[in-house]
Write an enzyme that holds these catalytic residues in place. Sequence first.
Site, PDB file in Angstrom:
ATOM      1  N   ARG A 289       0.865  -1.182   0.000  1.00 36.20           N
ATOM      2  CA  ARG A 289       0.000   0.000   0.000  1.00 36.20           C
ATOM      3  C   ARG A 289       0.896   1.225   0.000  1.00 36.20           C
ATOM      4  O   ARG A 289       2.040   1.171   0.432  1.00 36.20           O
ATOM      5  CB  ARG A 289      -0.929   0.086   1.210  1.00 36.20           C
ATOM      6  CG  ARG A 289      -0.783  -0.958   2.247  1.00 36.20           C
ATOM      7  CD  ARG A 289      -1.596  -0.683   3.478  1.00 36.20           C
ATOM      8  NE  ARG A 289      -0.692  -0.222   4.532  1.00 36.20           N
ATOM      9  CZ  ARG A 289      -0.776   0.913   5.134  1.00 36.20           C
ATOM     10  NH1 ARG A 289      -1.739   1.771   4.811  1.00 36.20           N
ATOM     11  NH2 ARG A 289       0.070   1.261   6.065  1.00 36.20           N
TER      12      ARG A 289
ATOM     13  N   ARG B 200      -2.894  10.757   1.553  1.00 31.56           N
ATOM     14  CA  ARG B 200      -3.660  11.513   2.532  1.00 31.56           C
ATOM     15  C   ARG B 200      -4.331  12.697   1.856  1.00 31.56           C
ATOM     16  O   ARG B 200      -3.636  13.539   1.292  1.00 31.56           O
ATOM     17  CB  ARG B 200      -2.673  12.045   3.560  1.00 31.56           C
ATOM     18  CG  ARG B 200      -3.085  11.818   4.959  1.00 31.56           C
ATOM     19  CD  ARG B 200      -2.033  12.378   5.856  1.00 31.56           C
ATOM     20  NE  ARG B 200      -1.328  11.329   6.576  1.00 31.56           N
ATOM     21  CZ  ARG B 200      -0.200  11.536   7.236  1.00 31.56           C
ATOM     22  NH1 ARG B 200       0.353  12.730   7.245  1.00 31.56           N
ATOM     23  NH2 ARG B 200       0.362  10.561   7.886  1.00 31.56           N
TER      24      ARG B 200
ATOM     25  N   ARG C 273      19.733  -5.895   2.827  1.00 26.72           N
ATOM     26  CA  ARG C 273      20.159  -4.756   2.033  1.00 26.72           C
ATOM     27  C   ARG C 273      21.043  -3.915   2.949  1.00 26.72           C
ATOM     28  O   ARG C 273      20.698  -3.709   4.125  1.00 26.72           O
ATOM     29  CB  ARG C 273      18.915  -3.986   1.577  1.00 26.72           C
ATOM     30  CG  ARG C 273      19.188  -2.920   0.575  1.00 26.72           C
ATOM     31  CD  ARG C 273      19.360  -3.453  -0.843  1.00 26.72           C
ATOM     32  NE  ARG C 273      19.697  -2.327  -1.703  1.00 26.72           N
ATOM     33  CZ  ARG C 273      20.736  -2.295  -2.533  1.00 26.72           C
ATOM     34  NH1 ARG C 273      21.514  -3.334  -2.669  1.00 26.72           N
ATOM     35  NH2 ARG C 273      20.969  -1.229  -3.269  1.00 26.72           N
TER      36      ARG C 273
ATOM     37  N   ARG D  73      19.097   9.863   0.928  1.00 27.71           N
ATOM     38  CA  ARG D  73      18.649  10.886   1.876  1.00 27.71           C
ATOM     39  C   ARG D  73      19.832  11.691   2.391  1.00 27.71           C
ATOM     40  O   ARG D  73      20.950  11.178   2.445  1.00 27.71           O
ATOM     41  CB  ARG D  73      18.007  10.249   3.120  1.00 27.71           C
ATOM     42  CG  ARG D  73      16.964   9.221   2.825  1.00 27.71           C
ATOM     43  CD  ARG D  73      16.068   9.015   4.015  1.00 27.71           C
ATOM     44  NE  ARG D  73      16.599   8.072   4.985  1.00 27.71           N
ATOM     45  CZ  ARG D  73      15.931   7.648   6.036  1.00 27.71           C
ATOM     46  NH1 ARG D  73      14.704   8.117   6.277  1.00 27.71           N
ATOM     47  NH2 ARG D  73      16.448   6.779   6.886  1.00 27.71           N
TER      48      ARG D  73
ATOM     49  N   GLU E 289      23.006   9.184   3.057  1.00 31.49           N
ATOM     50  CA  GLU E 289      22.711   7.748   3.214  1.00 31.49           C
ATOM     51  C   GLU E 289      22.700   7.091   1.838  1.00 31.49           C
ATOM     52  O   GLU E 289      21.897   7.455   0.983  1.00 31.49           O
ATOM     53  CB  GLU E 289      21.335   7.642   3.892  1.00 31.49           C
ATOM     54  CG  GLU E 289      20.984   6.274   4.377  1.00 31.49           C
ATOM     55  CD  GLU E 289      19.673   6.307   5.175  1.00 31.49           C
ATOM     56  OE1 GLU E 289      19.554   7.090   6.135  1.00 31.49           O
ATOM     57  OE2 GLU E 289      18.762   5.544   4.787  1.00 31.49           O
TER      58      GLU E 289
ATOM     59  N   TYR F 179      11.928  -6.288   9.762  1.00 25.67           N
ATOM     60  CA  TYR F 179      12.122  -4.869  10.036  1.00 25.67           C
ATOM     61  C   TYR F 179      11.172  -4.503  11.176  1.00 25.67           C
ATOM     62  O   TYR F 179       9.962  -4.668  11.059  1.00 25.67           O
ATOM     63  CB  TYR F 179      11.820  -3.983   8.807  1.00 25.67           C
ATOM     64  CG  TYR F 179      11.972  -2.538   9.219  1.00 25.67           C
ATOM     65  CD1 TYR F 179      13.221  -1.940   9.221  1.00 25.67           C
ATOM     66  CD2 TYR F 179      10.888  -1.815   9.706  1.00 25.67           C
ATOM     67  CE1 TYR F 179      13.393  -0.641   9.684  1.00 25.67           C
ATOM     68  CE2 TYR F 179      11.056  -0.521  10.168  1.00 25.67           C
ATOM     69  CZ  TYR F 179      12.304   0.053  10.151  1.00 25.67           C
ATOM     70  OH  TYR F 179      12.475   1.323  10.624  1.00 25.67           O
TER      71      TYR F 179
ATOM     72  N   ASP G 217      10.191  -1.438  13.943  1.00 25.80           N
ATOM     73  CA  ASP G 217      10.415  -0.119  14.504  1.00 25.80           C
ATOM     74  C   ASP G 217      10.737  -0.273  15.989  1.00 25.80           C
ATOM     75  O   ASP G 217      10.451  -1.309  16.599  1.00 25.80           O
ATOM     76  CB  ASP G 217       9.167   0.766  14.314  1.00 25.80           C
ATOM     77  CG  ASP G 217       9.168   1.439  12.937  1.00 25.80           C
ATOM     78  OD1 ASP G 217      10.263   1.780  12.441  1.00 25.80           O
ATOM     79  OD2 ASP G 217       8.074   1.625  12.370  1.00 25.80           O
TER      80      ASP G 217
HETATM   81  C1  LIG Z   1      18.353   2.984   8.643  1.00 25.51           C
HETATM   82  C2  LIG Z   1      17.372   2.643   9.734  1.00 25.51           C
HETATM   83  C3  LIG Z   1      16.517   3.627  10.191  1.00 25.51           C
HETATM   84  C4  LIG Z   1      15.602   3.323  11.192  1.00 25.51           C
HETATM   85  N1  LIG Z   1      14.757   4.320  11.614  1.00 25.51           N
HETATM   86  C5  LIG Z   1      13.854   4.054  12.567  1.00 25.51           C
HETATM   87  C6  LIG Z   1      12.940   5.076  12.992  1.00 25.51           C
HETATM   88  O1  LIG Z   1      12.961   6.222  12.511  1.00 25.51           O
HETATM   89  N2  LIG Z   1      12.031   4.753  13.949  1.00 25.51           N
HETATM   90  C7  LIG Z   1      11.966   3.502  14.513  1.00 25.51           C
HETATM   91  O2  LIG Z   1      11.114   3.278  15.386  1.00 25.51           O
HETATM   92  N3  LIG Z   1      12.833   2.527  14.133  1.00 25.51           N
HETATM   93  C8  LIG Z   1      13.767   2.768  13.186  1.00 25.51           C
HETATM   94  N4  LIG Z   1      14.647   1.778  12.791  1.00 25.51           N
HETATM   95  C9  LIG Z   1      14.586   0.462  13.472  1.00 25.51           C
HETATM   96  C10 LIG Z   1      15.490   0.395  14.742  1.00 25.51           C
HETATM   97  O3  LIG Z   1      16.826   0.597  14.380  1.00 25.51           O
HETATM   98  C11 LIG Z   1      15.322  -0.978  15.404  1.00 25.51           C
HETATM   99  O4  LIG Z   1      13.992  -1.149  15.799  1.00 25.51           O
HETATM  100  C12 LIG Z   1      16.179  -1.231  16.660  1.00 25.51           C
HETATM  101  O5  LIG Z   1      17.442  -0.648  16.586  1.00 25.51           O
HETATM  102  C13 LIG Z   1      16.322  -2.727  16.837  1.00 25.51           C
HETATM  103  O6  LIG Z   1      16.938  -3.041  18.078  1.00 25.51           O
HETATM  104  P1  LIG Z   1      17.495  -4.519  18.313  1.00 25.51           P
HETATM  105  O7  LIG Z   1      17.999  -4.571  19.693  1.00 25.51           O
HETATM  106  O8  LIG Z   1      16.491  -5.520  17.886  1.00 25.51           O
HETATM  107  O9  LIG Z   1      18.695  -4.691  17.241  1.00 25.51           O
HETATM  108  P2  LIG Z   1      20.099  -3.977  17.091  1.00 25.51           P
HETATM  109  O10 LIG Z   1      20.007  -2.520  17.326  1.00 25.51           O
HETATM  110  O11 LIG Z   1      20.653  -4.435  15.800  1.00 25.51           O
HETATM  111  O12 LIG Z   1      20.959  -4.613  18.281  1.00 25.51           O
HETATM  112  C14 LIG Z   1      21.506  -5.912  18.232  1.00 25.51           C
HETATM  113  C15 LIG Z   1      22.870  -5.863  18.880  1.00 25.51           C
HETATM  114  O13 LIG Z   1      23.388  -7.182  18.995  1.00 25.51           O
HETATM  115  C16 LIG Z   1      24.770  -7.131  18.758  1.00 25.51           C
HETATM  116  N5  LIG Z   1      25.220  -8.476  18.370  1.00 25.51           N
HETATM  117  C17 LIG Z   1      24.844  -9.190  17.275  1.00 25.51           C
HETATM  118  N6  LIG Z   1      25.468 -10.382  17.274  1.00 25.51           N
HETATM  119  C18 LIG Z   1      26.251 -10.424  18.379  1.00 25.51           C
HETATM  120  C19 LIG Z   1      27.143 -11.393  18.911  1.00 25.51           C
HETATM  121  N7  LIG Z   1      27.371 -12.568  18.283  1.00 25.51           N
HETATM  122  N8  LIG Z   1      27.787 -11.133  20.074  1.00 25.51           N
HETATM  123  C20 LIG Z   1      27.595  -9.949  20.712  1.00 25.51           C
HETATM  124  N9  LIG Z   1      26.764  -8.986  20.251  1.00 25.51           N
HETATM  125  C21 LIG Z   1      26.099  -9.230  19.094  1.00 25.51           C
HETATM  126  C22 LIG Z   1      24.912  -6.112  17.640  1.00 25.51           C
HETATM  127  O14 LIG Z   1      26.237  -5.602  17.582  1.00 25.51           O
HETATM  128  C23 LIG Z   1      23.885  -5.068  18.060  1.00 25.51           C
HETATM  129  O15 LIG Z   1      24.467  -4.058  18.880  1.00 25.51           O
HETATM  130  C24 LIG Z   1      15.541   2.025  11.763  1.00 25.51           C
HETATM  131  C25 LIG Z   1      16.396   1.037  11.277  1.00 25.51           C
HETATM  132  C26 LIG Z   1      17.298   1.325  10.254  1.00 25.51           C
HETATM  133  C27 LIG Z   1      18.175   0.238   9.731  1.00 25.51           C
END
Ligand SMILES: Cc1cc2nc3c(=O)[nH]c(=O)nc-3n(C[C@H](O)[C@H](O)[C@H](O)COP(=O)(O)OP(=O)(O)OC[C@H]3O[C@@H](n4cnc5c(N)ncnc54)[C@H](O)[C@@H]3O)c2cc1C
Length: 371
Positions: free
Chosen positions: A171, A175, A248, A279, A304, A352, A354
Amino acid sequence: MADYDYLIVGAGLYGAVFAQEANARGRRCLVVERRSRPGGNIACEERDAISIHSYGAHIFHTSMPEVWHYVNRFASFNHFINSPVANYRGELYNLPFNMNTFHQIWGVVTPTEAAARIGSQRQAITNEPQNLEEQAISLVGTDIYEKLIKGYTEKQWGRSCTELPAFIIRRLPVRYTYDNNYFSDRWQGIPEEGYNRLIEKLLDGTEVRLGTDFLKDRAELATRARKIVYTGAIDEYFDYRFGELEYRGLRFETERLEEKNHQGVAVMNFTDRETPYTRIIEHKHFAVHAPELLDAPVTWITREYPDAWKRGNEAYYPVNDARNQTLYEKYADLARTESDVLFGGRLGAYRYYDMDKVIAEALATARAEMD
Ligand SMILES: Cc1cc2nc3c(=O)[nH]c(=O)nc-3n(C[C@H](O)[C@H](O)[C@H](O)COP(=O)(O)OP(=O)(O)OC[C@H]3O[C@@H](n4cnc5c(N)ncnc54)[C@H](O)[C@@H]3O)c2cc1C
């Protein structure tokens, strides 16, 4: 005898929320993080009093009261509203697609006129859309597709829209109001003291070992705790036994400029095919609670660039096509047999997510585990 109740792999948002919840329930936790700093992809760097989002623009937004209430215990949020601007070869358009955009493209003034324009252009596609181009035109018509979707999407995926599957765009929100607020969630903002402080507060009282890769020292680390909370990549955990899940990639180019105000907005999308980046983020515009920053003579921007991904690089966006989804299901089945390991977060779930969804998931898992 294990020294800890939980070994948490990853000091990102998921790991930090789980650690906070376990700590609050009197459980002993050890967090290991392979990077040199905590925060995962929400980590920031402070330069010239400006908080720079190291892994792309992060705007917190949610409609979940529980999550909003929860994060506000650890951070005060400012009143930032994401209103990105699209730059198509020097022509500027408001996003998301709304009455301002339609006025800028066609000069129309009323919702009825705008709907008529879109309606007639959508008729260019009469069959079931066979690719992303046809899908996009069938949703918003040719003009919006050509100026605001085509180039951006082709850069993002590194392929022509006619070669991309239709399902990528299910979608496209349109708006029919003059409203440039990108998100339609009830709450949004940026932590006034930055995301690093939020993570620090969540991890307060928990032992954290940075620069420690769980997979390199798995045998020893696994004996230290009763259970493991693993937030790294699920295929990596199983040593890629069924093959590799695709992502990606992104490349960030951050620059200090001797200018007060470079682009007048936090996020500008470059929607033509020729500009190599998608961006530019100008970080000081996120700090709407500190308007004095606008008078400072320097600013920081990040370009970016979408990028191919290979193993070893940071994994940003999962490619949730049929092949990868099937592969993920095989790993997920295997994960269910690991009774002492909880897989979580965006890499553990190959989705993905948030930030608000990550918090909600971590809270739900903590509750199911410990209450
Ligand atoms: C470009 C981009 C823009 C975004 N913008 C937004 C936004 O505007 N708003 C929003 O709500 N969300 C946004 N997000 C999503 C947001 O980044 C995620 O929701 C959030 O960071 C996920 O947290 P996490 O803990 O699941 O993963 P991560 O932040 O990836 O944390 C996982 C951690 O585990 C560690 N790790 C992995 N494997 C190992 C290992 N073997 N040993 C030790 N450590 C390890 C990694 O180093 C990492 O630090 C965006 C994402 C991207 C990619």
